[in-house]
Design a protein around this motif. Structure first.
Motif, short mmCIF file in Angstrom:
data_model
loop_
_atom_site.label_atom_id
_atom_site.label_comp_id
_atom_site.label_asym_id
_atom_site.label_seq_id
_atom_site.Cartn_x
_atom_site.Cartn_y
_atom_site.Cartn_z
N ALA A 58 0.83 -1.21 0.00
CA ALA A 58 0.00 0.00 0.00
C ALA A 58 0.86 1.26 0.00
N GLY A 59 1.96 1.25 0.75
CA GLY A 59 2.86 2.39 0.76
C GLY A 59 3.60 2.54 -0.56
N GLY A 60 3.95 1.43 -1.16
CA GLY A 60 4.66 1.46 -2.43
C GLY A 60 3.84 2.05 -3.56
N ILE A 61 2.56 1.73 -3.58
CA ILE A 61 1.70 2.27 -4.65
C ILE A 61 0.97 3.53 -4.20
N GLU A 62 1.20 3.92 -2.94
CA GLU A 62 0.61 5.12 -2.35
C GLU A 62 -0.92 5.12 -2.43
N ALA A 111 3.57 5.59 6.88
CA ALA A 111 4.96 5.95 7.14
C ALA A 111 5.79 5.93 5.85
N ILE A 112 5.53 4.97 4.99
CA ILE A 112 6.25 4.90 3.71
C ILE A 112 5.90 6.09 2.84
N ILE A 113 4.62 6.43 2.77
CA ILE A 113 4.18 7.57 1.96
C ILE A 113 4.79 8.87 2.52
N LEU A 114 4.74 9.04 3.83
CA LEU A 114 5.34 10.23 4.44
C LEU A 114 6.85 10.27 4.22
N GLY A 115 7.47 9.12 4.31
CA GLY A 115 8.91 9.05 4.08
C GLY A 115 9.30 9.49 2.69
N GLN A 117 7.58 11.62 0.85
CA GLN A 117 7.32 13.06 0.75
C GLN A 117 8.35 13.88 1.52
N LEU A 118 8.80 13.37 2.66
CA LEU A 118 9.72 14.13 3.51
C LEU A 118 11.18 13.73 3.31
N ASN A 119 11.42 12.81 2.40
CA ASN A 119 12.77 12.31 2.13
C ASN A 119 13.40 11.74 3.40
N ALA A 120 12.64 10.93 4.11
CA ALA A 120 13.10 10.29 5.35
C ALA A 120 12.75 8.81 5.27
N SER A 121 13.32 8.04 6.15
CA SER A 121 13.01 6.61 6.13
C SER A 121 11.72 6.35 6.91
N ALA A 122 11.01 5.35 6.48
CA ALA A 122 9.77 4.97 7.16
C ALA A 122 10.05 4.51 8.59
N THR A 123 11.19 3.87 8.79
CA THR A 123 11.57 3.43 10.13
C THR A 123 11.74 4.61 11.08
N ASP A 124 12.41 5.66 10.60
CA ASP A 124 12.58 6.85 11.44
C ASP A 124 11.23 7.48 11.78
N ILE A 125 10.34 7.50 10.81
CA ILE A 125 9.01 8.09 11.06
C ILE A 125 8.26 7.28 12.10
N VAL A 126 8.32 5.97 11.99
CA VAL A 126 7.61 5.11 12.95
C VAL A 126 8.23 5.25 14.35
N LEU A 127 9.54 5.20 14.42
CA LEU A 127 10.20 5.20 15.74
C LEU A 127 10.25 6.58 16.38
N ASP A 128 10.46 7.63 15.59
CA ASP A 128 10.65 8.96 16.16
C ASP A 128 9.37 9.80 16.21
#
Length: 165
Positions: A58-62, A111-115, A117-128
């Motif tokens: 779902a994140g891959g195809i947004e 998290a993948i979609i936000l990553g 858009q924000l040029n960040a990793s999905a892991t960082d978004i989930v954890l931070d």
């Protein structure tokens, strides 16, 4: 024109001719499986894997694939039923775990979609930024989301019962 007369005895006796020994009796049915611990572990692993795959796709195809939630639920229930047998707690547990798997998948997709858009990793978004992620998820809720949660739980419940039979 003469008609043949069937031989005396049971015409459905599967090839037993008069004077032959009858076929041996069928072996007894295997005992019913009921291993709740193994079923719980299998359902938990299936929930984590299916939720992760659901979120990654779902994140891959947004785009959210709501009907895939039904597949997630069925997979969780099927794993619980196959591994744990006909324990009566497993359909309920698999339904609850399927709800968690769909929720996990939706959070991962977000998290993948936000990553992206924000040029960040999905892991960082989930954890931070888990609090921000859950707030965004709540904003995106609609009646269809609840429908797919319900369908996933139903698929898990019925999949567990069918796999155990």
């Amino acid at each position: 024109m003469s008609q043949s007369v069937p031989p005396p005895g049971n015409p459905f006796a599967q090839g037993v001719e008069p004077g032959q020994a009858p076929l041996p009796p069928a072996p007894p049915a295997p005992p019913a499986r009921s291993n709740a611990g193994l079923g719980l572990v299998a359902a938990l692993v299936a929930a984590l894997v299916a939720g992760g795959v659901y979120g990654a796709v779902a994140g891959g195809i947004e785009r959210e694939i709501g009907w895939a939630a039904v597949g997630v639920g069925f997979l969780v229930g099927f794993a619980a039923g196959k591994a744990g047998g006909n324990n009566p707690a497993l359909p309920v547990v698999s339904a609850v775990l399927s709800l968690g798997a769909v929720y996990l998948g939706q959070l991962l997709a977000l998290a993948i979609i936000l990553g992206k858009q924000l040029n960040a990793s999905a892991t960082d978004i989930v954890l931070d930024h888990f609090d921000v992620l859950t707030s965004l998820w709540k904003e995106e809720l609609d009646p269809l989301t609840f429908l797919f949660f319900a369908l996933a739980a139903f698929a898990a419940f019925s999949g567990s019962k069918k796999a155990a039979a």
